[in-house]
Enzyme design. Structure first.
Site, PDB file in Angstrom:
ATOM      1  N   ALA A  41       0.917  -1.045  -0.040  1.00  0.00           N
ATOM      2  CA  ALA A  41       0.021   0.070   0.005  1.00  0.00           C
ATOM      3  C   ALA A  41       0.714   1.100   0.084  1.00  0.00           C
ATOM      4  O   ALA A  41       0.429   2.509   0.017  1.00  0.00           O
ATOM      5  CB  ALA A  41      -0.997  -0.027   1.239  1.00  0.00           C
ATOM      6  N   CYS A  42       2.180   1.247   0.103  1.00  0.00           N
ATOM      7  CA  CYS A  42       3.109   2.319   0.180  1.00  0.00           C
ATOM      8  C   CYS A  42       3.818   2.550  -1.040  1.00  0.00           C
ATOM      9  O   CYS A  42       4.402   1.644  -1.656  1.00  0.00           O
ATOM     10  CB  CYS A  42       4.036   1.942   1.284  1.00  0.00           C
ATOM     11  SG  CYS A  42       5.499   3.083   1.265  1.00  0.00           S
ATOM     12  N   GLY A  43       3.768   3.850  -1.756  1.00  0.00           N
ATOM     13  CA  GLY A  43       4.347   4.264  -3.131  1.00  0.00           C
ATOM     14  C   GLY A  43       5.773   4.039  -3.099  1.00  0.00           C
ATOM     15  O   GLY A  43       6.570   3.615  -3.889  1.00  0.00           O
TER      16      GLY A  43
END
Length: 142
Positions: A10-12
């Site tokens: 979920a983390c860019g």
């Protein structure tokens, strides 16, 4: 030794780091640390090998950091580790382990310093920032 990434899909930043690893021709071992948190010894080893203090490896944004009172400078490293293990979202990401070292890859291009192989082609982050240009060179940062 294989490359290992402690990843949050979920983390860019984590996604960009994973993509840079793959752009070097490697397929890493992916550990989704929110579902499979590291052991205490592994977490201590990651942070120490990356040359960080425990507080430098704690994520504050979007976590229960403030609610847990972790901003108290009197808290010991042991208590900070306890909090990170009880709430893995507090572990900053992504940590990457390669034969060349361990890094907390924030920003994601820090992974370039520890990858054993060069980038195989151009690379642009999800936000449009060019990291590797068409000639395979690391782009200048602003």
């Amino acid at each position: 030794m294989t490359i290992r990434i402690y990843h949050n899909p979920a983390c860019g930043t984590s996604r960009n780091t994973l993509a840079l690893i793959r752009n070097s021709g490697e397929e890493p071992e992916i550990i989704e640390y929110l579902q499979h948190p590291p052991t205490r010894d592994t977490l201590i080893g990651l942070i120490g090998s990356a040359g960080l203090a425990v507080r430098e490896a704690i994520r504050q944004k979007g976590t229960p950091y403030a609610e847990l009172g972790l901003d108290n400078p009197q808290l010991s490293d042991d208590l900070l580790f306890d909090a990170m293990l009880a709430h893995p979202v507090l572990i900053n990401r992504p940590f990457v382990v390669t034969p060349k070292g361990v890094r907390l890859c924030r920003p994601s291009e820090l992974v370039l310093d520890i990858l054993p192989n060069p980038q195989q082609g151009p690379f642009t982050k999800e936000d449009g920032e060019v990291v590797i240009d068409a000639e395979g060179r690391r782009a200048a940062t602003s």
